[in-house]
Design a protein around this motif. Structure first.
Motif, PDB file in Angstrom:
ATOM      1  N   LYS A   5      22.427  -1.319 -11.631  1.00 25.65           N
ATOM      2  CA  LYS A   5      21.673  -0.703 -12.727  1.00 25.65           C
ATOM      3  C   LYS A   5      22.180   0.716 -12.961  1.00 25.65           C
ATOM      4  O   LYS A   5      22.663   1.380 -12.051  1.00 25.65           O
ATOM      5  CB  LYS A   5      20.175  -0.662 -12.409  1.00 25.65           C
ATOM      6  CG  LYS A   5      19.527  -2.022 -12.231  1.00 25.65           C
ATOM      7  CD  LYS A   5      18.044  -1.886 -11.885  1.00 25.65           C
ATOM      8  CE  LYS A   5      17.397  -3.252 -11.694  1.00 25.65           C
ATOM      9  NZ  LYS A   5      15.957  -3.139 -11.341  1.00 25.65           N
ATOM     10  N   ASN A  47      23.265  -6.854  -7.713  1.00 23.58           N
ATOM     11  CA  ASN A  47      22.525  -6.309  -8.850  1.00 23.58           C
ATOM     12  C   ASN A  47      22.916  -4.847  -9.008  1.00 23.58           C
ATOM     13  O   ASN A  47      22.891  -4.079  -8.043  1.00 23.58           O
ATOM     14  CB  ASN A  47      21.019  -6.440  -8.628  1.00 23.58           C
ATOM     15  CG  ASN A  47      20.214  -6.023  -9.841  1.00 23.58           C
ATOM     16  OD1 ASN A  47      20.186  -4.864 -10.217  1.00 23.58           O
ATOM     17  ND2 ASN A  47      19.531  -6.981 -10.444  1.00 23.58           N
ATOM     18  N   ASN A  66      22.216  -3.200 -17.021  1.00 20.28           N
ATOM     19  CA  ASN A  66      21.930  -4.008 -15.832  1.00 20.28           C
ATOM     20  C   ASN A  66      22.935  -5.147 -15.738  1.00 20.28           C
ATOM     21  O   ASN A  66      23.234  -5.804 -16.731  1.00 20.28           O
ATOM     22  CB  ASN A  66      20.510  -4.573 -15.877  1.00 20.28           C
ATOM     23  CG  ASN A  66      20.191  -5.431 -14.659  1.00 20.28           C
ATOM     24  OD1 ASN A  66      20.009  -6.629 -14.762  1.00 20.28           O
ATOM     25  ND2 ASN A  66      20.137  -4.823 -13.488  1.00 20.28           N
ATOM     26  N   LYS A  67      23.462  -5.349 -14.526  1.00 23.19           N
ATOM     27  CA  LYS A  67      24.358  -6.473 -14.268  1.00 23.19           C
ATOM     28  C   LYS A  67      23.875  -7.214 -13.038  1.00 23.19           C
ATOM     29  O   LYS A  67      23.618  -6.610 -11.995  1.00 23.19           O
ATOM     30  CB  LYS A  67      25.792  -5.992 -14.037  1.00 23.19           C
ATOM     31  CG  LYS A  67      26.753  -7.141 -13.713  1.00 23.19           C
ATOM     32  CD  LYS A  67      28.205  -6.668 -13.579  1.00 23.19           C
ATOM     33  CE  LYS A  67      28.454  -5.932 -12.295  1.00 23.19           C
ATOM     34  NZ  LYS A  67      29.889  -5.632 -12.086  1.00 23.19           N
ATOM     35  N   GLN A  68      23.750  -8.536 -13.170  1.00 22.29           N
ATOM     36  CA  GLN A  68      23.437  -9.405 -12.037  1.00 22.29           C
ATOM     37  C   GLN A  68      24.539 -10.445 -11.909  1.00 22.29           C
ATOM     38  O   GLN A  68      25.070 -10.927 -12.906  1.00 22.29           O
ATOM     39  CB  GLN A  68      22.096 -10.105 -12.239  1.00 22.29           C
ATOM     40  CG  GLN A  68      20.901  -9.182 -12.262  1.00 22.29           C
ATOM     41  CD  GLN A  68      19.605  -9.958 -12.287  1.00 22.29           C
ATOM     42  OE1 GLN A  68      19.193 -10.585 -11.300  1.00 22.29           O
ATOM     43  NE2 GLN A  68      18.938  -9.943 -13.432  1.00 22.29           N
ATOM     44  N   TYR A  73      25.712 -13.830  -9.176  1.00 22.47           N
ATOM     45  CA  TYR A  73      25.568 -14.614  -7.951  1.00 22.47           C
ATOM     46  C   TYR A  73      26.532 -15.785  -8.001  1.00 22.47           C
ATOM     47  O   TYR A  73      26.892 -16.273  -9.084  1.00 22.47           O
ATOM     48  CB  TYR A  73      24.129 -15.082  -7.736  1.00 22.47           C
ATOM     49  CG  TYR A  73      23.570 -15.961  -8.827  1.00 22.47           C
ATOM     50  CD1 TYR A  73      23.732 -17.348  -8.790  1.00 22.47           C
ATOM     51  CD2 TYR A  73      22.860 -15.413  -9.887  1.00 22.47           C
ATOM     52  CE1 TYR A  73      23.196 -18.159  -9.771  1.00 22.47           C
ATOM     53  CE2 TYR A  73      22.332 -16.213 -10.890  1.00 22.47           C
ATOM     54  CZ  TYR A  73      22.504 -17.582 -10.822  1.00 22.47           C
ATOM     55  OH  TYR A  73      21.991 -18.386 -11.807  1.00 22.47           O
ATOM     56  N   TYR A  75      25.001 -12.395  -3.878  1.00 22.92           N
ATOM     57  CA  TYR A  75      24.160 -11.945  -4.993  1.00 22.92           C
ATOM     58  C   TYR A  75      24.272 -10.435  -5.082  1.00 22.92           C
ATOM     59  O   TYR A  75      24.204  -9.727  -4.060  1.00 22.92           O
ATOM     60  CB  TYR A  75      22.698 -12.332  -4.776  1.00 22.92           C
ATOM     61  CG  TYR A  75      21.779 -11.695  -5.817  1.00 22.92           C
ATOM     62  CD1 TYR A  75      21.646 -12.267  -7.083  1.00 22.92           C
ATOM     63  CD2 TYR A  75      21.096 -10.523  -5.546  1.00 22.92           C
ATOM     64  CE1 TYR A  75      20.835 -11.680  -8.050  1.00 22.92           C
ATOM     65  CE2 TYR A  75      20.279  -9.927  -6.503  1.00 22.92           C
ATOM     66  CZ  TYR A  75      20.152 -10.508  -7.750  1.00 22.92           C
ATOM     67  OH  TYR A  75      19.370  -9.922  -8.704  1.00 22.92           O
ATOM     68  N   GLU A 133      23.661  -5.556  -2.824  1.00 29.39           N
ATOM     69  CA  GLU A 133      24.180  -6.912  -2.714  1.00 29.39           C
ATOM     70  C   GLU A 133      23.823  -7.497  -1.354  1.00 29.39           C
ATOM     71  O   GLU A 133      23.557  -6.763  -0.399  1.00 29.39           O
ATOM     72  CB  GLU A 133      25.697  -6.933  -2.899  1.00 29.39           C
ATOM     73  CG  GLU A 133      26.466  -6.236  -1.798  1.00 29.39           C
ATOM     74  CD  GLU A 133      27.976  -6.280  -2.013  1.00 29.39           C
ATOM     75  OE1 GLU A 133      28.470  -7.195  -2.706  1.00 29.39           O
ATOM     76  OE2 GLU A 133      28.668  -5.383  -1.486  1.00 29.39           O
TER      77      GLU A 133
END
Length: 235
Positions: free
Chosen positions: A127, A125, A152-154, A156, A123, A98
């Motif tokens: 995995k 990310n 996967n997680k994103q 922001y 932001y 992050e």
């Protein structure tokens, strides 16, 4: 609009309250004078026990003109966080990073403490490869089980924050903060091995498990914590 809750938030509240009571009297009782320009590093120990654990640290510059600038980084993996990951759903391929730039305005600025408001962008990310699990596909109403899947997680967004930084000594300080904002979250499952669609939707009891639900969402987002800082440059 979904609401995001951080699972160890009650632990954070208890710890923050305790540290506040312990240090606030000392911070306010000292003789006050204007805080000088300084640069320091800060770490956030509570992120190590988060539901998505990581090592979080940052660099901060404070100006005696009532402005401050900082940037935080978070890094998580099996090597750094194994003691916390054991027993959780995350596996050997857990990876997290992050970045959080921030600008703050100091309402009260002296050598013992300062109050501030801040605007933080963030932001992150994450995995992992999950095994023998289940999830709900995007645009589906039923549960899907699998042998393994790449997760996967994103996320922001932005936070409006407020806080108090207690300066215990010339070098040591404690930064207590809280805030709220909004974020866009995207969760995806790929390379799903042997998926089997069920007949019913996923039932989640008590704590939310947002990682089970594939897709995009705009969510209300909260932040709360304490940072331990060390000042290495003062002018």
């Amino acid at each position: 609009v979904s609401i995001y809750y951080n699972q160890p938030i009650m632990k954070q509240l208890i710890l923050i309250t305790f540290l506040s009571l312990l240090f606030i009297q000392k911070g306010f009782s000292q003789e006050s004078s204007e805080l000088r320009n300084n640069i320091g590093i800060k770490v956030m120990p509570l992120s190590m026990i988060d539901y998505t654990p990581r090592l979080r640290f940052g660099l901060e510059y404070i100006s005696n003109k009532k402005l401050g600038y900082s940037i935080d980084f978070g890094i998580g993996n099996k090597f750094l966080n194994q003691w916390r990951l054991d027993g959780m759903i995350w596996g050997q391929d857990y990876s997290f990073y992050e970045i959080r730039p921030e600008i703050k305005y100091l309402f009260v600025n002296n050598k013992n403490y300062y109050f501030y408001s801040a605007l933080e962008l963030f932001y992150l990310n994450m995995k992992d490869i999950l095994e023998s699990g289940h999830y709900k596909k995007e645009n589906s109403n039923v549960e899907t089980t699998y042998e393994s899947a790449r997760f996967n997680k994103q996320k922001y967004g932005v936070h409006l924050k407020g806080g108090i930084n207690l300066i215990i000594s010339e070098r040591l300080n404690f930064d207590f903060y809280g805030g709220f904002g909004f974020a866009k979250r995207t969760i995806s499952y790929t390379d799903v091995l042997n998926p089997v669609d069920g007949t019913e939707s996923i039932f989640v009891e008590w704590a939310p498990k947002n990682y089970l639900f594939e897709g995009e969402s705009i969510i209300f987002h909260m932040t709360l914590g304490v940072k331990i800082g060390y000042t290495f440059w003062i002018k």
